[in-house]
Design a protein around this motif. Sequence first.
Motif, PDB file in Angstrom:
ATOM      1  N   LEU A  88       0.817  -1.215   0.000  1.00  0.00           N
ATOM      2  CA  LEU A  88       0.000   0.000   0.000  1.00  0.00           C
ATOM      3  C   LEU A  88       0.854   1.270   0.000  1.00  0.00           C
ATOM      4  CD1 LEU A  88      -2.849  -1.026   2.483  1.00  0.00           C
ATOM      5  CD2 LEU A  88      -2.818  -1.151  -0.014  1.00  0.00           C
ATOM      6  N   GLY A  89       2.089   1.132  -0.426  1.00  0.00           N
ATOM      7  CA  GLY A  89       2.977   2.285  -0.517  1.00  0.00           C
ATOM      8  C   GLY A  89       3.894   2.418   0.687  1.00  0.00           C
ATOM      9  N   GLN A  90       4.971   3.135   0.501  1.00  0.00           N
ATOM     10  CA  GLN A  90       5.961   3.288   1.570  1.00  0.00           C
ATOM     11  C   GLN A  90       5.426   4.077   2.758  1.00  0.00           C
ATOM     12  OE1 GLN A  90       9.498   4.984  -0.198  1.00  0.00           O
ATOM     13  NE2 GLN A  90      10.099   3.051  -1.146  1.00  0.00           N
ATOM     14  N   ASP A  91       4.402   4.889   2.535  1.00  0.00           N
ATOM     15  CA  ASP A  91       3.859   5.731   3.608  1.00  0.00           C
ATOM     16  C   ASP A  91       2.706   5.065   4.361  1.00  0.00           C
ATOM     17  OD1 ASP A  91       5.655   7.742   2.965  1.00  0.00           O
ATOM     18  OD2 ASP A  91       4.287   8.631   1.500  1.00  0.00           O
ATOM     19  N   ALA A  92       2.427   3.814   4.050  1.00  0.00           N
ATOM     20  CA  ALA A  92       1.323   3.117   4.717  1.00  0.00           C
ATOM     21  C   ALA A  92       1.583   3.019   6.218  1.00  0.00           C
ATOM     22  CB  ALA A  92       1.143   1.727   4.126  1.00  0.00           C
ATOM     23  N   LEU A  93       0.508   3.116   7.001  1.00  0.00           N
ATOM     24  CA  LEU A  93       0.616   2.980   8.453  1.00  0.00           C
ATOM     25  C   LEU A  93       0.659   1.500   8.821  1.00  0.00           C
ATOM     26  CD1 LEU A  93      -1.987   5.659   9.614  1.00  0.00           C
ATOM     27  CD2 LEU A  93       0.514   5.874   9.554  1.00  0.00           C
ATOM     28  N   ALA A 111      -2.358   0.034   6.707  1.00  0.00           N
ATOM     29  CA  ALA A 111      -3.479   0.842   6.208  1.00  0.00           C
ATOM     30  C   ALA A 111      -2.918   1.938   5.327  1.00  0.00           C
ATOM     31  CB  ALA A 111      -4.270   1.443   7.364  1.00  0.00           C
ATOM     32  N   SER A 112      -3.571   2.192   4.203  1.00  0.00           N
ATOM     33  CA  SER A 112      -3.106   3.200   3.264  1.00  0.00           C
ATOM     34  C   SER A 112      -3.338   4.604   3.815  1.00  0.00           C
ATOM     35  CB  SER A 112      -3.842   3.041   1.931  1.00  0.00           C
ATOM     36  OG  SER A 112      -3.471   4.074   1.029  1.00  0.00           O
ATOM     37  N   THR A 113      -2.409   5.502   3.541  1.00  0.00           N
ATOM     38  CA  THR A 113      -2.562   6.915   3.908  1.00  0.00           C
ATOM     39  C   THR A 113      -2.970   7.746   2.699  1.00  0.00           C
ATOM     40  OG1 THR A 113      -0.198   7.287   3.511  1.00  0.00           O
ATOM     41  CG2 THR A 113      -0.870   6.737   5.764  1.00  0.00           C
ATOM     42  N   ASN A 114      -3.137   7.085   1.573  1.00  0.00           N
ATOM     43  CA  ASN A 114      -3.543   7.759   0.345  1.00  0.00           C
ATOM     44  C   ASN A 114      -5.065   7.748   0.250  1.00  0.00           C
ATOM     45  OD1 ASN A 114      -4.020   8.655  -2.264  1.00  0.00           O
ATOM     46  ND2 ASN A 114      -2.310   7.502  -3.145  1.00  0.00           N
ATOM     47  N   ALA A 115      -5.676   8.902   0.122  1.00  0.00           N
ATOM     48  CA  ALA A 115      -7.143   8.987   0.096  1.00  0.00           C
ATOM     49  C   ALA A 115      -7.737   8.407  -1.185  1.00  0.00           C
ATOM     50  CB  ALA A 115      -7.582  10.433   0.263  1.00  0.00           C
TER      51      ALA A 115
END
Length: 202
Positions: A88-93, A111-115
């Motif tokens: 879910l990307g490098q910035d995922a929580l 969890a994704s941080t991308n809206a």
Amino acid sequence: MWNNDKDIRRVIITLTTLTMIIITMGSGSATSSVMMSPELHEDISPGETIHTNVDVDSGDEPLRAVQIKIVYDPGVFEVKNIADNNLLGQDALRSPDSGDDGAGTITYGIASTNASYGPRSDTLLTITFQVKETADPGVYDIDFREVILRDANNDPIGGQVTGSDIMIGDQVKRTPGFGILSALMSLSLLCSTRLFVMVHKK
């Protein structure tokens, strides 16, 4: 020594029926899956290291979050490394309790941080196990205890989950579809595939 052809045919018919049931269940609207690959590690020796991927496919559903629990026999396996492949990307929580407890359970949550959520199909984790030198020969499973996928609205996504079997030590070579031992091994692999439908509250 005579083989009981009736018994062999009975087992093969049972396996065929189970296969058709699984195919029928999987052919509905539940297209999402969480599975380990490879599904079978063969001819593994004590002391050997194996790598198992946890692959997630949300099908047509946008994927917002993933939570899984994996169970293994701590008397047979030791977790050497868990690599996050940034599904879910490098910035995922990441859930603070993510990791291996050393006693047979791996927990992981992201969890994704991308809206802007979208469907995802890729490897969530690559787990490195080492088979302990004291491990007895046999077939052992690494399986899921819990699987939760959530869509853009934080609603659960249903799908199919498949674990992995590890054959340690010298095993009798089997030709698929012949003999009771072969049939039972096939049954074990079929039963490791099942459907998951989440009913957890938000």
